[in-house]
Design a protein around this motif. Sequence first.
Motif, PDB file in Angstrom:
ATOM      1  N   SER A  47      10.087   0.262  13.992  1.00  0.00           N
ATOM      2  CA  SER A  47      10.302   0.434  12.556  1.00  0.00           C
ATOM      3  C   SER A  47       9.030   0.170  11.759  1.00  0.00           C
ATOM      4  N   SER A  48       7.877   0.404  12.359  1.00  0.00           N
ATOM      5  CA  SER A  48       6.598   0.115  11.710  1.00  0.00           C
ATOM      6  C   SER A  48       5.980   1.366  11.113  1.00  0.00           C
ATOM      7  N   VAL A  49       5.056   1.146  10.181  1.00  0.00           N
ATOM      8  CA  VAL A  49       4.269   2.215   9.595  1.00  0.00           C
ATOM      9  C   VAL A  49       2.800   1.863   9.791  1.00  0.00           C
ATOM     10  N   PHE A  50       2.027   2.779  10.346  1.00  0.00           N
ATOM     11  CA  PHE A  50       0.605   2.562  10.585  1.00  0.00           C
ATOM     12  C   PHE A  50      -0.161   3.640   9.839  1.00  0.00           C
ATOM     13  N   ASN A  51      -1.118   3.232   9.014  1.00  0.00           N
ATOM     14  CA  ASN A  51      -1.863   4.190   8.216  1.00  0.00           C
ATOM     15  C   ASN A  51      -3.327   3.799   8.206  1.00  0.00           C
ATOM     16  N   ILE A  52      -4.190   4.801   8.346  1.00  0.00           N
ATOM     17  CA  ILE A  52      -5.634   4.615   8.181  1.00  0.00           C
ATOM     18  C   ILE A  52      -6.098   5.693   7.219  1.00  0.00           C
ATOM     19  N   GLY A  53      -6.761   5.281   6.157  1.00  0.00           N
ATOM     20  CA  GLY A  53      -7.300   6.254   5.221  1.00  0.00           C
ATOM     21  C   GLY A  53      -6.407   6.440   4.006  1.00  0.00           C
ATOM     22  N   ASP A  54      -6.661   7.540   3.304  1.00  0.00           N
ATOM     23  CA  ASP A  54      -5.935   7.832   2.074  1.00  0.00           C
ATOM     24  C   ASP A  54      -4.513   8.281   2.390  1.00  0.00           C
ATOM     25  N   VAL A  55      -3.597   7.910   1.521  1.00  0.00           N
ATOM     26  CA  VAL A  55      -2.207   8.322   1.708  1.00  0.00           C
ATOM     27  C   VAL A  55      -1.584   8.520   0.326  1.00  0.00           C
ATOM     28  N   PHE A  56      -0.764   9.543   0.190  1.00  0.00           N
ATOM     29  CA  PHE A  56      -0.064   9.796  -1.062  1.00  0.00           C
ATOM     30  C   PHE A  56       1.287   9.096  -1.090  1.00  0.00           C
ATOM     31  N   MET A  57       2.058   9.257   0.013  1.00  0.00           N
ATOM     32  CA  MET A  57       3.395   8.673   0.044  1.00  0.00           C
ATOM     33  C   MET A  57       3.792   8.386   1.484  1.00  0.00           C
ATOM     34  N   MET A  58       4.319   7.187   1.718  1.00  0.00           N
ATOM     35  CA  MET A  58       4.894   6.843   3.014  1.00  0.00           C
ATOM     36  C   MET A  58       6.356   6.485   2.782  1.00  0.00           C
ATOM     37  N   THR A  59       7.250   7.081   3.554  1.00  0.00           N
ATOM     38  CA  THR A  59       8.673   6.840   3.373  1.00  0.00           C
ATOM     39  C   THR A  59       9.333   6.527   4.714  1.00  0.00           C
ATOM     40  N   PRO A  60       9.243   5.287   5.176  1.00  0.00           N
ATOM     41  CA  PRO A  60       9.943   4.944   6.421  1.00  0.00           C
ATOM     42  C   PRO A  60      11.450   4.881   6.182  1.00  0.00           C
ATOM     43  N   ASN A  61      12.227   5.316   7.145  1.00  0.00           N
ATOM     44  CA  ASN A  61      13.680   5.353   7.033  1.00  0.00           C
ATOM     45  C   ASN A  61      14.306   4.616   8.197  1.00  0.00           C
ATOM     46  N   MET A  88     -10.308   9.248  -3.521  1.00  0.00           N
ATOM     47  CA  MET A  88     -11.506   8.645  -3.005  1.00  0.00           C
ATOM     48  C   MET A  88     -11.363   8.516  -1.493  1.00  0.00           C
ATOM     49  N   PRO A  89     -12.287   9.043  -0.743  1.00  0.00           N
ATOM     50  CA  PRO A  89     -12.178   8.985   0.713  1.00  0.00           C
ATOM     51  C   PRO A  89     -12.331   7.558   1.217  1.00  0.00           C
ATOM     52  N   ALA A  90     -11.617   7.288   2.289  1.00  0.00           N
ATOM     53  CA  ALA A  90     -11.689   5.975   2.914  1.00  0.00           C
ATOM     54  C   ALA A  90     -12.677   6.011   4.061  1.00  0.00           C
ATOM     55  N   ILE A  91     -13.454   4.961   4.173  1.00  0.00           N
ATOM     56  CA  ILE A  91     -14.377   4.812   5.300  1.00  0.00           C
ATOM     57  C   ILE A  91     -13.833   3.684   6.160  1.00  0.00           C
ATOM     58  N   VAL A  92     -13.478   4.023   7.390  1.00  0.00           N
ATOM     59  CA  VAL A  92     -12.844   3.070   8.281  1.00  0.00           C
ATOM     60  C   VAL A  92     -13.717   2.890   9.502  1.00  0.00           C
ATOM     61  N   GLY A  93     -13.892   1.638   9.896  1.00  0.00           N
ATOM     62  CA  GLY A  93     -14.662   1.346  11.105  1.00  0.00           C
ATOM     63  C   GLY A  93     -13.776   1.447  12.335  1.00  0.00           C
ATOM     64  N   ALA A  94     -14.133   0.720  13.362  1.00  0.00           N
ATOM     65  CA  ALA A  94     -13.376   0.746  14.611  1.00  0.00           C
ATOM     66  C   ALA A  94     -12.013   0.084  14.421  1.00  0.00           C
ATOM     67  N   VAL A  95     -10.997   0.696  15.005  1.00  0.00           N
ATOM     68  CA  VAL A  95      -9.633   0.181  14.928  1.00  0.00           C
ATOM     69  C   VAL A  95      -9.076   0.136  16.336  1.00  0.00           C
ATOM     70  N   LYS A  96      -8.457  -0.993  16.693  1.00  0.00           N
ATOM     71  CA  LYS A  96      -7.811  -1.125  17.991  1.00  0.00           C
ATOM     72  C   LYS A  96      -6.361  -1.509  17.747  1.00  0.00           C
ATOM     73  N   VAL A  97      -5.442  -0.642  18.161  1.00  0.00           N
ATOM     74  CA  VAL A  97      -4.014  -0.877  17.990  1.00  0.00           C
ATOM     75  C   VAL A  97      -3.445  -1.248  19.345  1.00  0.00           C
ATOM     76  N   ILE A  98      -2.871  -2.439  19.429  1.00  0.00           N
ATOM     77  CA  ILE A  98      -2.270  -2.882  20.686  1.00  0.00           C
ATOM     78  C   ILE A  98      -0.862  -2.329  20.829  1.00  0.00           C
ATOM     79  N   SER A  99      -0.040  -2.495  19.806  1.00  0.00           N
ATOM     80  CA  SER A  99       1.317  -1.954  19.851  1.00  0.00           C
ATOM     81  C   SER A  99       1.836  -1.794  18.426  1.00  0.00           C
ATOM     82  N   ILE A 100       2.794  -0.896  18.293  1.00  0.00           N
ATOM     83  CA  ILE A 100       3.452  -0.652  17.013  1.00  0.00           C
ATOM     84  C   ILE A 100       4.947  -0.669  17.278  1.00  0.00           C
ATOM     85  N   GLY A 101       5.673  -1.431  16.466  1.00  0.00           N
ATOM     86  CA  GLY A 101       7.121  -1.514  16.624  1.00  0.00           C
ATOM     87  C   GLY A 101       7.816  -0.232  16.213  1.00  0.00           C
TER      88      GLY A 101
END
Length: 73
Positions: free
Chosen positions: A16-30, A1-14
Amino acid sequence: MPAIVGAVKVISIGASSVFNIGDVFMMTPNSTAKTFSGAGSFNTGDGLRVYNNQSSTNTDDNDAVDQPIVDFN
């Protein structure tokens, strides 16, 4: 199912962070970490009595890589 996303404002990302917008099958942070600690360092609880009269921690590490992280994606 498609994701509908409005406005996004990202100030900072660390680092060891994971940032995702929309559909995702698998996220594997290491990440990896190496910790040197002396005898009795990670003991937890009430009323502990730890006696380490001649304790020393060897922090010499001549390896360039201990265990590499391999990304299979």
